[in-house]
Design a protein around this motif. Structure first.
Motif, PDB file in Angstrom:
ATOM      1  N   UNK A 181       0.767  -1.048   0.170  1.00 61.06           N
ATOM      2  CA  UNK A 181       0.197  -0.316   0.094  1.00 61.06           C
ATOM      3  C   UNK A 181       1.028   1.111   0.066  1.00 61.06           C
ATOM      4  N   UNK A 182       0.654   2.169  -0.832  1.00 63.82           N
ATOM      5  CA  UNK A 182       1.306   3.585  -0.874  1.00 63.82           C
ATOM      6  C   UNK A 182       0.118   4.428  -0.155  1.00 63.82           C
ATOM      7  N   UNK A 183       0.436   4.895   0.987  1.00 68.43           N
ATOM      8  CA  UNK A 183      -0.425   5.545   1.963  1.00 68.43           C
ATOM      9  C   UNK A 183      -0.216   7.100   1.865  1.00 68.43           C
ATOM     10  N   UNK A 184      -0.991   7.890   1.898  1.00 72.59           N
ATOM     11  CA  UNK A 184      -0.742   9.305   2.107  1.00 72.59           C
ATOM     12  C   UNK A 184      -1.572  10.013   2.894  1.00 72.59           C
ATOM     13  N   UNK A 185      -0.974  10.608   3.998  1.00 74.38           N
ATOM     14  CA  UNK A 185      -1.542  11.288   5.165  1.00 74.38           C
ATOM     15  C   UNK A 185      -1.589  12.644   4.859  1.00 74.38           C
ATOM     16  N   UNK A 186      -2.496  13.553   4.225  1.00 72.71           N
ATOM     17  CA  UNK A 186      -2.033  15.045   3.938  1.00 72.71           C
ATOM     18  C   UNK A 186      -2.396  15.757   5.470  1.00 72.71           C
TER      19      UNK A 186
END
Length: 346
Positions: A181-186
């Motif tokens: 998983x490539x996860x982005x937390x803005x």
């Protein structure tokens, strides 16, 4: 039921140098495996160094992830996971939900074991849905392949630590539904402080190889306290998941973890390491005797993954509710393993 030895009341994660697992000398591999097993028993979460993965491969992954998530939402939604055949693609904010009524503040792109053959397809195993972004497939697949090979080394290490032949588990890892998983937390200053990056949960698979880019991860120790997991340069974070808890007959326990509201933009790259889809996950026979009887009934690896995913992704829950899809036989509810599950047994 026999008592499960709880995790210690650790305040920091153990750090294990695993370079000995790559040695041609059995004694070196056994020594590194013992340290790996001790850390897994103590905390269920640990740092590993000496993994041998090329920093350029890691940097390529980070660069492509930043480029991908910087695109407009309309562009990313062309890769929506609900359009895929193997649960791969873009996951918008709010799509995945561990706790009803709580929306995690994150977006993701999911990549599976790229299995283009039409033979042996399963709900979580098939051809990936790759975006058109230049270089994305090449660099992300290079990282997937590198970490997949590392997972095989770790599978052998855990087997040795349990007193088993080195290939006792890895022989069942040929074409697994292992997901990156490539996860982005803005970072959003306006987000409420009680809105997490991701709510508390255990991972479904055997173990996870995690590469984070900023703080935010917290894990639950044996005293029921949430412990911060700071970055360690050059290290991966490894945590035990549901299936290794079962295979080890509870010697290793899946550890609950969460991501708090982030104080800066954060990327996270977990590789969820599973066995092949049709592998029967149950306590390994050599780990069961009169003193330590089997604690767990059997489950099918892929069916367990599929069941948990059906219960957490909006597009799948909608198909489940409409009758288009159904839960596999014997499907377990969420959080059926780990410390919280054992607490409910008392």
């Amino acid at each position: 039921m026999p008592r499960i030895t709880p995790h210690s009341a650790f305040k920091t994660l153990p750090l294990v140098d695993i370079r000995g697992l790559f040695s041609t000398t059995p004694a070196d591999r056994a020594e590194a495996a013992a340290a790996l097993g001790d850390a897994a028993s103590q905390a269920g979460f640990l740092y590993v160094t000496g993994h041998g993965i090329d920093p350029q491969v890691i940097n390529g992954l980070k660069q492509r992830a930043a480029e991908y998530f910087a695109q407009p939402l309309e562009q990313k939604m062309q890769d929506y996971i609900g359009h895929s055949s193997n649960h791969s693609g873009y996951v918008p904010e709010g799509e995945e939900q561990f706790v009803e009524g709580s929306i995690d503040h994150k977006e993701a792109f999911d990549v599976g074991f790229d299995y283009p053959s039409s033979q042996g397809r399963r709900p979580m195993l098939g051809a990936n849905r790759w975006p058109a972004l230049p270089g994305f497939k090449q660099d992300v697949k290079a990282y997937y392949d590198a970490v997949f090979n590392l997972s095989l080394t770790l599978f052998r290490g855990f087997a040795l630590a349990l007193g088993l032949p080195e290939n006792a588990i890895s022989q069942y890892v040929k074409q697994p539904p292992s997901q990156l998983r490539l996860i982005h937390y803005p970072f959003s200053p306006q987000a409420p402080t009680d809105r997490p990056g991701i709510g508390a949960h255990t991972d479904y698979e055997c173990f996870t190889i995690l590469l984070p880019t900023a703080p935010g991860l917290e894990v639950l120790n044996g005293a029921g306290q949430w412990i911060d997991v700071p970055l360690v340069d050059g290290a991966f974070v490894i945590n035990i998941g549901d299936m290794l808890e079962v295979l080890s007959n509870g010697r290793y326990v899946a550890t609950s973890h969460r991501v708090r509201k982030v104080a800066e933009e954060r990327f996270s790259f977990p590789m969820f390491c599973a066995c092949d889809y049709d592998t029967i996950i149950e306590p390994i026979a050599q780990l069961v005797d009169a003193a330590t009887p089997g604690r767990y009934g059997p489950l099918v690896c892929g069916d367990h993954l599929y069941a948990q995913t059906l219960q957490t992704f909006r597009y799948l829950k909608q198909r489940l509710a409409s009758g288009e899809l159904s839960l596999p036989d014997g499907a377990k509810g969420l959080s059926s393993f780990g410390r919280a599950a054992h607490a409910m047994e008392v």
